[in-house]
Design a protein around this motif. Structure first.
Motif, short mmCIF file in Angstrom:
data_model
loop_
_atom_site.label_atom_id
_atom_site.label_comp_id
_atom_site.label_asym_id
_atom_site.label_seq_id
_atom_site.Cartn_x
_atom_site.Cartn_y
_atom_site.Cartn_z
N ARG A 27 8.08 8.86 -1.03
CA ARG A 27 7.75 8.71 -2.41
C ARG A 27 7.85 9.69 -3.16
O ARG A 27 7.72 9.92 -4.90
CB ARG A 27 7.10 7.93 -3.15
N LYS B 72 -0.05 -1.06 6.71
CA LYS B 72 -1.13 -0.85 6.52
C LYS B 72 -1.89 -1.14 6.67
O LYS B 72 -2.89 -1.50 7.08
CB LYS B 72 -1.25 -0.69 4.82
N GLU C 203 6.42 -10.53 15.62
CA GLU C 203 7.85 -10.61 15.84
C GLU C 203 8.06 -8.26 16.65
O GLU C 203 9.63 -8.73 16.89
CB GLU C 203 7.76 -9.48 13.61
N MET D 213 9.18 -6.34 9.44
CA MET D 213 8.51 -5.34 9.31
C MET D 213 8.50 -4.46 8.02
O MET D 213 9.02 -4.33 7.48
CB MET D 213 8.29 -4.38 10.35
N ASP D 214 7.29 -4.96 7.01
CA ASP D 214 7.28 -4.04 6.22
C ASP D 214 6.10 -2.86 5.74
O ASP D 214 5.36 -2.70 6.46
CB ASP D 214 7.51 -4.61 4.57
N GLU D 215 5.89 -2.07 4.99
CA GLU D 215 4.75 -1.10 3.83
C GLU D 215 3.71 -2.04 4.55
O GLU D 215 2.01 -1.70 4.95
CB GLU D 215 5.02 -0.40 3.30
N HIS D 216 3.56 -2.86 3.25
CA HIS D 216 2.42 -4.06 4.24
C HIS D 216 1.18 -4.54 5.38
O HIS D 216 0.29 -3.84 5.31
CB HIS D 216 2.34 -4.90 2.90
N ARG D 217 2.23 -4.78 5.93
CA ARG D 217 1.90 -4.88 7.55
C ARG D 217 1.28 -3.61 8.36
O ARG D 217 0.40 -4.15 8.57
CB ARG D 217 2.96 -5.52 8.61
N LEU E 26 6.24 7.68 4.15
CA LEU E 26 6.72 6.81 2.93
C LEU E 26 6.21 7.60 1.34
O LEU E 26 6.59 7.47 0.98
CB LEU E 26 6.19 5.62 2.97
#
Length: 295
Positions: free
Chosen positions: A79, A7, A42, A1-5, A75
């Motif tokens: 940053r 969002k 997933e 799982m990543d940040e794009h998913r 996140l």
């Protein structure tokens, strides 16, 4: 799982349809639908009820939305904090301080940090000069503010406070009412002096000045801190020496500080840091702030 998913899921949840979310995300609808399916596969759960014309989040989808929003916010915060740490606007500085530095330098440092909006926490460590120097070399400290002068090739040193040395006399001393005191007139007094295990310090200056005045003082106490010696002087245990800045501490338990006549004795606080490795951005900011304010 990543940040794009994450969002993409949040956009679909908040827009209520894949097409509206695709417009918001500046992408086409088919890839977004595929992404949602892969995300559900997933996770092994169903996030949306697709039985109607409008996507409706399931109870699991409602929970995942709350967690996804929190993760995205974390996140973003991470940053920002990393950027601030890289720029020295956030972090921690460990500083070894003599008592005078804690009394007269660090309050100004905290004022400047607050006025500048810098989120830097300052950890002050006090102790023997030798102990603080060892901690500095082992990278346990970032900076030292000390009266000792360290002449070592691996150390950088800058004077940040330069001031005359004063003498504190016991109550009832024959010279207590004088405007100035000659060091030679103290030849029969008991001396309370600072210990200087490393470099040079106040006691070295006083001993050389006494020798020049033609006598060897009777030193009955060697200490590491100025305030205890001033308190001892007030109790009649001997004469003590202190930098002029200690005269700012007006209290009935502290004796007045008198100028020394005919002995141009000056002492200074030194800011010390290592040359062989770079300071952290936060420690570098604090060092620069001290040098700008006091250097």
């Amino acid at each position: 799982m990543d940040e794009h998913r994450l969002k993409c899921f949040v956009a679909v949840y908040e827009q209520g349809s894949v097409s509206a979310a695709a417009t918001r995300l500046h992408m086409t609808q088919p890839p977004l639908s595929i992404l949602l399916r892969k995300l559900e596969d997933e996770l092994g759960v169903t996030l949306f009820d697709r039985s109607g014309h409008r996507l409706a989040p399931t109870a699991t989808g409602e929970l995942f939305y709350l967690r996804a929003k929190a993760l995205l916010a974390n996140l973003q915060t991470m940053r920002r904090e990393l950027r601030e740490a890289e720029q020295g606007a956030r972090g921690t500085a460990h500083i070894g301080c003599a008592t005078a530095a804690s009394l007269f330098v660090m309050p100004c440092v905290l004022e400047e940090l607050g006025a500048s909006g810098l989120d830097i926490a300052v950890h002050v460590h006090e102790g023997e000069a030798g102990y603080m120097l060892q901690r500095l070399r082992e990278r346990g400290l970032d900076l030292i503010i000390s009266r000792s002068e360290y002449m070592a090739p691996e150390l950088e040193m800058r004077i940040i406070m330069d001031e005359p040395l004063r003498v504190a006399l016991p109550p009832g001393h024959s010279l207590a009412g004088s405007d100035r005191v000659r060091l030679a007139d103290l030849r029969h007094d008991r001396f309370l002096l600072h210990r200087s295990p490393l470099g040079t310090g106040i006691s070295d200056m006083v001993l050389r000045a006494c020798q020049k005045a033609g006598f060897v003082p009777n030193v009955v106490y060697w200490g590491g801190e100025t305030l205890p010696m001033l308190l001892m002087a007030q109790r009649g245990l001997g004469v003590a020496f202190a930098p002029q800045s200690f005269g700012q501490l007006v209290a009935p338990v502290l004796p007045p500080l008198l100028p020394l006549e005919g002995a141009d004795l000056r002492t200074h606080l030194n800011l010390v840091w290592p040359r062989q490795f770079p300071l952290t951005p936060a420690a570098g900011r604090v060092r620069d702030l001290i040098l700008e304010r006091f250097g």
